[in-house]
Design a protein around this motif. Structure first.
Motif, PDB file in Angstrom:
ATOM      1  N   PHE A  17       0.864  -1.184   0.000  1.00 24.09           N
ATOM      2  CA  PHE A  17       0.000   0.000   0.000  1.00 24.09           C
ATOM      3  C   PHE A  17       0.902   1.236   0.000  1.00 24.09           C
ATOM      4  O   PHE A  17       1.183   1.827   1.041  1.00 24.09           O
ATOM      5  CB  PHE A  17      -0.932  -0.040   1.213  1.00 24.09           C
ATOM      6  N   ASN A  18       1.345   1.600  -1.189  1.00 27.22           N
ATOM      7  CA  ASN A  18       2.412   2.592  -1.357  1.00 27.22           C
ATOM      8  C   ASN A  18       1.857   4.009  -1.468  1.00 27.22           C
ATOM      9  O   ASN A  18       2.128   4.736  -2.431  1.00 27.22           O
ATOM     10  CB  ASN A  18       3.252   2.252  -2.581  1.00 27.22           C
ATOM     11  N   PHE A  19       1.095   4.426  -0.465  1.00 30.07           N
ATOM     12  CA  PHE A  19       0.446   5.729  -0.512  1.00 30.07           C
ATOM     13  C   PHE A  19       1.454   6.879  -0.624  1.00 30.07           C
ATOM     14  O   PHE A  19       1.222   7.836  -1.362  1.00 30.07           O
ATOM     15  CB  PHE A  19      -0.439   5.924   0.732  1.00 30.07           C
ATOM     16  N   TYR A  20       2.558   6.796   0.102  1.00 33.88           N
ATOM     17  CA  TYR A  20       3.552   7.872   0.049  1.00 33.88           C
ATOM     18  C   TYR A  20       4.072   8.044  -1.372  1.00 33.88           C
ATOM     19  O   TYR A  20       4.166   9.172  -1.879  1.00 33.88           O
ATOM     20  CB  TYR A  20       4.706   7.571   1.005  1.00 33.88           C
ATOM     21  N   GLU A  21       4.416   6.939  -2.014  1.00 34.95           N
ATOM     22  CA  GLU A  21       4.947   7.016  -3.370  1.00 34.95           C
ATOM     23  C   GLU A  21       3.936   7.628  -4.335  1.00 34.95           C
ATOM     24  O   GLU A  21       4.298   8.399  -5.226  1.00 34.95           O
ATOM     25  CB  GLU A  21       5.337   5.620  -3.852  1.00 34.95           C
ATOM     26  N   LEU A  22       2.660   7.306  -4.149  1.00 33.99           N
ATOM     27  CA  LEU A  22       1.624   7.856  -5.022  1.00 33.99           C
ATOM     28  C   LEU A  22       1.512   9.362  -4.860  1.00 33.99           C
ATOM     29  O   LEU A  22       1.362  10.102  -5.842  1.00 33.99           O
ATOM     30  CB  LEU A  22       0.281   7.186  -4.728  1.00 33.99           C
ATOM     31  N   PHE A  23       1.623   9.844  -3.618  1.00 32.19           N
ATOM     32  CA  PHE A  23       1.488  11.283  -3.388  1.00 32.19           C
ATOM     33  C   PHE A  23       2.750  12.045  -3.765  1.00 32.19           C
ATOM     34  O   PHE A  23       2.660  13.160  -4.287  1.00 32.19           O
ATOM     35  CB  PHE A  23       1.089  11.555  -1.939  1.00 32.19           C
ATOM     36  N   ILE A  24       3.909  11.475  -3.508  1.00 32.61           N
ATOM     37  CA  ILE A  24       5.139  12.186  -3.880  1.00 32.61           C
ATOM     38  C   ILE A  24       5.237  12.311  -5.401  1.00 32.61           C
ATOM     39  O   ILE A  24       5.688  13.331  -5.933  1.00 32.61           O
ATOM     40  CB  ILE A  24       6.397  11.504  -3.282  1.00 32.61           C
ATOM     41  N   LYS A  25       4.762  11.306  -6.116  1.00 30.61           N
ATOM     42  CA  LYS A  25       4.738  11.375  -7.582  1.00 30.61           C
ATOM     43  C   LYS A  25       3.704  12.389  -8.053  1.00 30.61           C
ATOM     44  O   LYS A  25       3.972  13.194  -8.953  1.00 30.61           O
ATOM     45  CB  LYS A  25       4.427   9.992  -8.162  1.00 30.61           C
ATOM     46  N   HIS A  26       2.536  12.367  -7.422  1.00 35.40           N
ATOM     47  CA  HIS A  26       1.466  13.284  -7.820  1.00 35.40           C
ATOM     48  C   HIS A  26       1.868  14.739  -7.607  1.00 35.40           C
ATOM     49  O   HIS A  26       1.510  15.615  -8.404  1.00 35.40           O
ATOM     50  CB  HIS A  26       0.204  12.963  -7.013  1.00 35.40           C
ATOM     51  N   LEU A  27       2.625  15.013  -6.548  1.00 35.71           N
ATOM     52  CA  LEU A  27       2.994  16.384  -6.196  1.00 35.71           C
ATOM     53  C   LEU A  27       4.404  16.744  -6.672  1.00 35.71           C
ATOM     54  O   LEU A  27       4.978  17.739  -6.231  1.00 35.71           O
ATOM     55  CB  LEU A  27       2.884  16.562  -4.680  1.00 35.71           C
ATOM     56  N   TRP A 141      -7.716   6.476  10.541  1.00 33.94           N
ATOM     57  CA  TRP A 141      -6.873   7.625  10.188  1.00 33.94           C
ATOM     58  C   TRP A 141      -5.497   7.128   9.774  1.00 33.94           C
ATOM     59  O   TRP A 141      -4.846   6.385  10.512  1.00 33.94           O
ATOM     60  CB  TRP A 141      -6.765   8.559  11.391  1.00 33.94           C
ATOM     61  N   ILE A 142      -5.067   7.528   8.567  1.00 34.21           N
ATOM     62  CA  ILE A 142      -3.814   7.050   7.991  1.00 34.21           C
ATOM     63  C   ILE A 142      -2.926   8.229   7.619  1.00 34.21           C
ATOM     64  O   ILE A 142      -3.207   8.948   6.652  1.00 34.21           O
ATOM     65  CB  ILE A 142      -4.069   6.197   6.726  1.00 34.21           C
ATOM     66  N   PRO A 143      -1.840   8.467   8.354  1.00 31.07           N
ATOM     67  CA  PRO A 143      -0.901   9.505   7.931  1.00 31.07           C
ATOM     68  C   PRO A 143      -0.041   9.001   6.774  1.00 31.07           C
ATOM     69  O   PRO A 143       0.371   7.839   6.755  1.00 31.07           O
ATOM     70  CB  PRO A 143      -0.065   9.754   9.185  1.00 31.07           C
ATOM     71  N   ILE A 144       0.207   9.867   5.815  1.00 31.65           N
ATOM     72  CA  ILE A 144       1.060   9.519   4.678  1.00 31.65           C
ATOM     73  C   ILE A 144       2.495   9.954   4.955  1.00 31.65           C
ATOM     74  O   ILE A 144       3.412   9.670   4.186  1.00 31.65           O
ATOM     75  CB  ILE A 144       0.498  10.157   3.390  1.00 31.65           C
ATOM     76  N   THR A 145       2.687  10.659   6.047  1.00 35.77           N
ATOM     77  CA  THR A 145       3.999  11.054   6.533  1.00 35.77           C
ATOM     78  C   THR A 145       4.082  10.638   7.999  1.00 35.77           C
ATOM     79  O   THR A 145       3.050  10.403   8.640  1.00 35.77           O
ATOM     80  CB  THR A 145       4.177  12.581   6.440  1.00 35.77           C
ATOM     81  N   SER A 146       5.266  10.552   8.543  1.00 31.15           N
ATOM     82  CA  SER A 146       5.384  10.350   9.985  1.00 31.15           C
ATOM     83  C   SER A 146       4.813  11.572  10.691  1.00 31.15           C
ATOM     84  O   SER A 146       4.939  12.698  10.205  1.00 31.15           O
ATOM     85  CB  SER A 146       6.852  10.148  10.381  1.00 31.15           C
ATOM     86  N   VAL A 147       4.168  11.352  11.837  1.00 31.34           N
ATOM     87  CA  VAL A 147       3.502  12.454  12.537  1.00 31.34           C
ATOM     88  C   VAL A 147       3.905  12.445  14.003  1.00 31.34           C
ATOM     89  O   VAL A 147       4.106  11.390  14.616  1.00 31.34           O
ATOM     90  CB  VAL A 147       1.972  12.357  12.404  1.00 31.34           C
TER      91      VAL A 147
END
Length: 235
Positions: A17-27, A141-147
């Motif tokens: 579940f590579n959510f971080y990779e999806l957002f870093i690519k999108h942005l 609740w799922i953070p896409i970054t460390s919090v």
């Protein structure tokens, strides 16, 4: 799984579940190689110029960019969903199988959040049931970054106790909590941007008990709190 008046942390596989990779690519057009530093790269017109409140916490211009991660946010046909929403749906199925051990009624499209330094991501502490949601709902609740501390979600330990404290998590962790627990956030003083998404589920055993009730409409999205509109049903 018993969740009444509780919060439960869990881990998930960030390769599956590579959510971080999806957002870093999108942005990627902003030139940030670390989502925690996103605020240093986003043009000022996309940053908040005042503290967000209940009325406008999803109204930042930046959200138009954030939600464009998947064309499915603007479409009703789920067959036209993109990678993010399909990965999200697989994630819900994973939680159903590995944690809840039963089928779920779930929010069709998760809510995305950004928590910039010096601001909030939601306007006030609240319980979702205060905004027409059924008491049987469970929040995820799922953070896409460390919090950590002021850039994380804050949740009270028990119903009506009011002792909100931060949920510090690494990327690859999430939290499940009773929707009756008050939650919200503080002014972000960490100098780290937080991206996250959240959604709501109802175990099928609980849904069967409430399906004949007169369900209402979600306040933010004006969607009927029914399967096929706000919710979807695992098959």
């Amino acid at each position: 799984m018993e969740i009444t008046n509780k919060q439960i942390k869990f881990d998930f596989d960030i390769n599956t579940f590579n959510f971080y990779e999806l957002f870093i690519k999108h942005l990627s057009s902003f030139g940030a190689d670390n989502l925690n530093c996103l605020h240093l790269h986003v043009p000022k017109e996309f940053l908040p110029n005042k503290i967000v409140d209940v009325e406008n916490d999803q109204a930042l211009e930046f959200y138009k960019i954030l939600y464009s991660i998947d064309k499915g946010y603007n479409l009703t046909n789920e067959e036209q969903n993109g990678v993010f929403l399909n990965t999200y749906k697989e994630f819900v199925f994973h939680l159903s199988s590995e944690i809840f051990k039963e089928k779920l009624v779930f929010q069709r499209k998760p809510t995305l959040r950004v928590h910039f330094p010096g601001n909030k991501s939601v306007g006030a502490f609240h319980r979702d049931r205060d905004y027409n949601h059924p008491v049987e709902e469970i929040n995820i609740w799922i953070p896409i970054t460390s919090v950590i501390n002021t850039n994380s979600i804050w949740i009270e330990s028990e119903f009506d106790k009011g002792d909100h404290s931060p949920v510090n998590l690494n990327y690859g962790q999430g939290i499940i909590f009773d929707s009756g627990l008050s939650h919200g956030n503080m002014i972000n003083e960490e100098n780290l941007t937080r991206l996250s998404f959240d959604f709501r589920v109802i175990p099928i055993s609980s849904w069967k008990k409430i399906s004949n009730k007169q369900l209402k409409t979600s306040v933010d999205q004006n969607l009927k709190l029914e399967i096929g509109d706000y919710y979807d049903l695992m098959v």
